[in-house]
Write a protein that holds these residues in place. Structure first.
Motif, PDB file in Angstrom:
ATOM      1  N   PHE A  88       3.557  -1.085   3.945  1.00 38.52           N
ATOM      2  CA  PHE A  88       3.230   0.325   3.745  1.00 38.52           C
ATOM      3  C   PHE A  88       4.472   1.042   3.233  1.00 38.52           C
ATOM      4  O   PHE A  88       5.575   0.878   3.786  1.00 38.52           O
ATOM      5  CB  PHE A  88       2.770   0.958   5.063  1.00 38.52           C
ATOM      6  N   VAL A  89       4.289   1.858   2.179  1.00 39.54           N
ATOM      7  CA  VAL A  89       5.443   2.510   1.549  1.00 39.54           C
ATOM      8  C   VAL A  89       5.113   3.961   1.201  1.00 39.54           C
ATOM      9  O   VAL A  89       4.093   4.244   0.571  1.00 39.54           O
ATOM     10  CB  VAL A  89       5.870   1.779   0.257  1.00 39.54           C
ATOM     11  N   GLY A  90       5.990   4.857   1.598  1.00 40.74           N
ATOM     12  CA  GLY A  90       5.998   6.219   1.074  1.00 40.74           C
ATOM     13  C   GLY A  90       7.063   6.284  -0.002  1.00 40.74           C
ATOM     14  O   GLY A  90       8.252   6.084   0.287  1.00 40.74           O
ATOM     15  N   THR A  91       6.661   6.506  -1.236  1.00 38.73           N
ATOM     16  CA  THR A  91       7.600   6.426  -2.353  1.00 38.73           C
ATOM     17  C   THR A  91       8.151   7.793  -2.747  1.00 38.73           C
ATOM     18  O   THR A  91       7.491   8.812  -2.592  1.00 38.73           O
ATOM     19  CB  THR A  91       6.934   5.800  -3.595  1.00 38.73           C
ATOM     20  N   LEU A  92       9.350   7.785  -3.286  1.00 41.25           N
ATOM     21  CA  LEU A  92       9.976   8.991  -3.805  1.00 41.25           C
ATOM     22  C   LEU A  92       9.683   9.140  -5.293  1.00 41.25           C
ATOM     23  O   LEU A  92       9.393   8.174  -5.992  1.00 41.25           O
ATOM     24  CB  LEU A  92      11.493   8.921  -3.616  1.00 41.25           C
TER      25      LEU A  92
ATOM     26  N   ILE B  49       0.878  -1.172   0.000  1.00 30.17           N
ATOM     27  CA  ILE B  49       0.000   0.000   0.000  1.00 30.17           C
ATOM     28  C   ILE B  49       0.912   1.217   0.000  1.00 30.17           C
ATOM     29  O   ILE B  49       1.712   1.402   0.931  1.00 30.17           O
ATOM     30  CB  ILE B  49      -0.922   0.029   1.229  1.00 30.17           C
ATOM     31  N   GLY B  50       0.834   2.037  -1.038  1.00 29.63           N
ATOM     32  CA  GLY B  50       1.784   3.138  -1.178  1.00 29.63           C
ATOM     33  C   GLY B  50       1.147   4.470  -1.488  1.00 29.63           C
ATOM     34  O   GLY B  50       0.045   4.552  -2.039  1.00 29.63           O
ATOM     35  N   ALA B  51       1.856   5.527  -1.126  1.00 27.39           N
ATOM     36  CA  ALA B  51       1.508   6.892  -1.507  1.00 27.39           C
ATOM     37  C   ALA B  51       2.824   7.643  -1.696  1.00 27.39           C
ATOM     38  O   ALA B  51       3.819   7.331  -1.027  1.00 27.39           O
ATOM     39  CB  ALA B  51       0.656   7.556  -0.426  1.00 27.39           C
ATOM     40  N   HIS B  52       2.841   8.619  -2.580  1.00 28.56           N
ATOM     41  CA  HIS B  52       4.133   9.247  -2.881  1.00 28.56           C
ATOM     42  C   HIS B  52       4.402  10.466  -2.003  1.00 28.56           C
ATOM     43  O   HIS B  52       3.508  11.229  -1.655  1.00 28.56           O
ATOM     44  CB  HIS B  52       4.273   9.568  -4.368  1.00 28.56           C
ATOM     45  N   ILE B  53       5.668  10.610  -1.649  1.00 31.36           N
ATOM     46  CA  ILE B  53       6.123  11.646  -0.724  1.00 31.36           C
ATOM     47  C   ILE B  53       6.338  12.977  -1.441  1.00 31.36           C
ATOM     48  O   ILE B  53       6.107  14.046  -0.869  1.00 31.36           O
ATOM     49  CB  ILE B  53       7.430  11.197  -0.046  1.00 31.36           C
ATOM     50  N   ASP B  54       6.783  12.939  -2.672  1.00 32.61           N
ATOM     51  CA  ASP B  54       7.211  14.150  -3.367  1.00 32.61           C
ATOM     52  C   ASP B  54       6.050  14.995  -3.874  1.00 32.61           C
ATOM     53  O   ASP B  54       4.924  14.522  -4.036  1.00 32.61           O
ATOM     54  CB  ASP B  54       8.110  13.782  -4.554  1.00 32.61           C
ATOM     55  N   THR B  55       6.349  16.271  -4.123  1.00 27.21           N
ATOM     56  CA  THR B  55       5.414  17.185  -4.776  1.00 27.21           C
ATOM     57  C   THR B  55       6.068  17.716  -6.057  1.00 27.21           C
ATOM     58  O   THR B  55       7.241  17.434  -6.333  1.00 27.21           O
ATOM     59  CB  THR B  55       5.062  18.378  -3.872  1.00 27.21           C
TER      60      THR B  55
END
Length: 423
Positions: free
Chosen positions: A156-160, A98-104
């Motif tokens: 759980f992953v916060g991706t770059l 389950i992931g969501a990205h960290i960057d903007t």
């Protein structure tokens, strides 16, 4: 040709019904609404920690601490900087990311202070993807704070680097390393009424023309112009017929070059985006476009009889490669997501394609989709970006129920996510 529609079999509906009937799962679903304000507070906190392209470290560090705070003690950053934490299952089930990205998309120095008016929050990145990160954290709390024991593991992953020239670098690194992942849910954008059935592939290039340059009068017809060569290339590509089935697109999104109105340009460049949801079609169209650009360089030199150092020269640099992929309409992730919407009485308004972190697992043949974080967003990727928090708890509810359907819950249901063959 009929429009594709998602499938949820009676068997999957029965699994979801069993989950909904379990008191612990019911409590966790209700928790999303009860912790609505906590989710908003997380979203605001993360938004106000800048995460400009290729500089997401500070937000990533904060996310590690939030993972640990919410019960995932093994949270850490991998070698590239993704934030990873695993909730272990029984050891016999599939592994769901389950992931969501960290960057903007916003450059360093952008003011990310959040402003609130009623239920609407304003700030660059408040929705995309601070909303996804906060939604993922709520799913995490549902699992850990209710002591839910999944059959399969949840990672759980916060991706770059999901945005722009980040080119999915975090998710690519995640799946390129030896792993035991069997599927993925990405949480991106707000729209809870949307399920992505497939991934739009995208290849990006920087097209550069160079020449000696010179005076616009004295060197006219003697020295080639980089701008003229690039203009010819763009015109020739623009005259191509783009395939419609499977659909392919192209776009020159950035163009720059030259130094003065009275100087023959020594350099001109454009950034080119080519897309399709079908990988072989994308590859073929890319080959055709690049061949056309090379022909344009030759034609420009023939037009002015330019040779040697007086000729224009072409350089093509690849700056992005997002692979395409597609789920079957009855793929496990589609069934689980669609069944969750049906069970929660939330309408499905968009069953479509996009380019998100899901592109990577789909390219590897793993089931993957993208779900909305909840609420309503506006003006994404603009300084005026906003997010309306009304009913935003529905996003984590859908993601949580989808995840539980996929990985199973010990003593309640078996997983519907298939275990992949890993080398």
């Amino acid at each position: 040709m009929t429009d594709p529609k998602p499938v949820c079999t009676d068997k999957t509906k029965a699994v979801i019904a069993a989950l909904r009937a379990d008191p612990v799962i019911a409590k966790a679903i209700q928790q999303c609404e009860e912790q609505h304000q906590q989710r908003i507070d997380d979203q605001v906190k993360l938004t106000e920690i800048p995460a400009p392209p290729f500089h997401e470290e500070v937000r990533a560090d904060a996310l590690v601490e939030m993972f640990k705070q919410y019960g995932v003690e093994n949270a850490h950053k991998d070698t590239i900087g993704n934030v990873i934490g695993r909730v272990k299952g029984s050891g016999n089930g599939p592994v769901l990311v389950i992931g969501a990205h960290i960057d903007t998309v916003f450059k360093e120095g952008t003011d990310c202070t959040v402003r609130k008016e009623g239920n609407v929050y304003y700030a660059p990145g408040i929705s995309d993807d601070a909303g996804g990160l906060a939604g993922m954290l709520q799913v995490m709390r549902c699992v850990t704070q209710n002591n839910i024991k999944p059959v399969g593991d949840i990672v759980f992953v916060g991706t770059l680097g999901e945005e722009g020239n980040g080119d999915l670098r975090g998710c690519k690194a995640l799946f390129k390393e030896k792993n035991d992942y069997d599927g993925m849910i990405a949480i991106d954008s707000a729209n809870v009424h949307r399920i992505l059935r497939g991934a739009v592939g995208c290849k990006r290039f920087r097209i550069i023309f160079e020449s000696m340059g010179g005076h616009s009068l004295h060197k006219f017809g003697i020295v080639g112009s980089a701008i003229h060569g690039l203009a010819r290339a763009i015109t020739m590509v623009d005259n191509l017929e783009a395939p419609q089935d499977p659909k392919c697109t192209f776009n020159f999104g950035v163009i720059k070059g030259g130094t003065s109105v009275n100087a023959i340009a020594a350099r001109a460049e454009a950034e080119l985006d080519i897309r399709s949801f079908n990988q072989p079609s994308l590859e073929a169209f890319v080959e055709k476009i690049l061949a056309t650009i090379k022909q344009a360089c030759e034609d420009e030199n023939k037009r002015w009889n330019l040779e040697g150092e007086n000729a224009v020269r072409l350089i093509i640099e690849q700056i992005g490669d997002r692979p395409a992929g597609m789920n079957a309409d009855d793929a496990s992730v589609i069934q689980a997501a669609y069944g969750a919407l049906l069970s929660l009485d939330i309408s499905l308004d968009k069953y479509t394609l996009a380019a998100t972190d899901q592109n990577v697992p789909l390219y590897y043949g793993l089931p993957a989709t993208t779900l909305g974080a909840g609420g309503t967003e506006a003006n994404n990727h603009a300084l005026s970006e906003s997010w309306d928090s009304t009913d935003a708890f529905q996003g984590p509810q859908v993601a949580f129920l989808t995840a539980m359907t996929l990985v199973g819950v010990q003593g309640v249901t078996e997983p519907i996510l298939e275990k992949a063959k890993h080398e």
